[in-house]
Structure formats: structure tokens, C-alpha cells
Write a protein that holds these residues in place. Structure first.
Motif, PDB file in Angstrom:
ATOM      1  N   ASN A 249       0.824  -1.210   0.000  1.00 24.07           N
ATOM      2  CA  ASN A 249       0.000   0.000   0.000  1.00 24.07           C
ATOM      3  C   ASN A 249       0.856   1.257   0.000  1.00 24.07           C
TER       4      ASN A 249
ATOM      5  N   SER B  98       2.339   1.705  -3.388  1.00 28.13           N
ATOM      6  CA  SER B  98       1.277   2.076  -4.322  1.00 28.13           C
ATOM      7  C   SER B  98       0.932   3.553  -4.175  1.00 28.13           C
TER       8      SER B  98
ATOM      9  N   GLY C 210       3.643   1.188  -7.084  1.00 29.63           N
ATOM     10  CA  GLY C 210       2.935  -0.080  -6.931  1.00 29.63           C
ATOM     11  C   GLY C 210       3.367  -1.125  -7.935  1.00 29.63           C
ATOM     12  N   ASN C 211       3.648  -0.690  -9.172  1.00 30.05           N
ATOM     13  CA  ASN C 211       4.073  -1.648 -10.197  1.00 30.05           C
ATOM     14  C   ASN C 211       5.433  -2.260  -9.872  1.00 30.05           C
TER      15      ASN C 211
ATOM     16  N   SER D 265       4.833  -4.724  -7.031  1.00 31.24           N
ATOM     17  CA  SER D 265       4.133  -5.894  -7.570  1.00 31.24           C
ATOM     18  C   SER D 265       5.096  -6.847  -8.279  1.00 31.24           C
TER      19      SER D 265
END
Length: 148
Positions: free
Chosen positions: A43, A46, A51-52, A55
Motif C-alpha cells: 500500500n 502504491s 505499486g508496479n 508488484s
């Protein structure tokens, strides 16, 4: 002496199996606890527009790199300063250390490519410690071999 050499020296001095405290595990454990686990970290990254990148660490593909300044952006100055105080080093060094090793730690804590909210991160970090220390030791040896 590099930051990693300094931390490795501290870690080596504390390799007594009866001593659970370890600087690297402690810092990563503190980071995970303060952030609300892997999901909390996800979070934060992000919200910082990263966030990418985060991830990619969770996923099963290649981990995208991150810079120390991006780590600082995602975690915030207060958290970086607290971690630096705990290690007794400069906040910029903490950011760089996290940039080098957090992707691998997150990747190893999410082996199936997804975040398990029931995972005991402290126990998982402790079980990862031997292989993480071996990798860090190998990287330190390699970087010392290539420096004049």
C-alpha cells in the motif's frame, strides 16, 4: 569499509544461535511490523506511485530495481530515520540498503506470487536469514574483489 561490510561484521559477531537478535532481521522485521506486513508495504509503495515496482517483487517474474530515493519516497523520512537510528547509520545508507535487499526479501516472502496475510513475517525472515546472509557475504566478497 562499506556499509554492507559493517553490517556483515555486526551480523557475524551475533551469529550465536542462542541470540535471536540480528541487525538485518531486526530492521526488516521492524519495517514489516511498522508497515502492516507485506500488504501494508504494498500500500505504501502504491500510494507513492511505485505499486508496479512492488508488484514485480511479489510476482513470479523478474524483480524491478528501485533506487534509495524511491525507497525514501515510499517509506517516508520518519520511517527511514527511525530505521537509521536503530542501525546507527546515515538515513541515506538505510535507503540504499533497502533498495538493494528489500526486493529480494519481498520476493522470497511471496514465493507463490501473492501476498499471504496470515504469514508470520518475523518467523519467515528468521528462516530466510542463513540464505540471505550467505548471499550478502558472497556479494561483499565479489565487490571487494573488483575494487582496487
Amino acid at each position: 569499509m562499506s556499509l554492507l561490510d559493517s553490517i556483515m561484521g555486526t551480523v557475524s559477531e551475533r551469529r550465536d544461535p542462542n541470540t535471536p537478535a540480528n541487525p538485518l532481521v531486526s530492521i526488516l522485521g521492524t519495517l514489516l511490523t511498522q508497515s502492516g506486513g507485506i500488504q501494508g508495504l504494498a500500500n505504501k509503495f502504491s500510494q507513492a506511485g511505485l505499486g508496479n515496482v512492488f508488484s514485480s517483487w511479489v510476482g513470479t517474474g523478474a524483480n524491478q530495481p528501485i533506487s534509495g530515493s524511491q525507497i525514501s519516497q515510499a517509506l517516508g523520512a520518519e520511517q527511514i530515520n527511525a530505521l537509521a537510528a536503530k542501525l546507527g547509520i546515515d538515513p541515506a545508507q538505510v535507503s540504499q540498503l533497502m533498495a538493494e535487499h528489500l526486493p529480494q526479501v519481498v520476493d522470497q516472502l511471496t514465493p507463490e506470487g501473492k501476498i499471504d496475510p496470515a504469514l508470520d513475517h518475523g518467523q519467515e525472515l528468521a528462516s530466510m536469514l542463513p540464505s540471505l546472509l550467505q548471499k550478502l557475504t558472497a556479494e561483499t566478497a565479489t565487490s571487494s574483489d573488483t575494487q582496487p
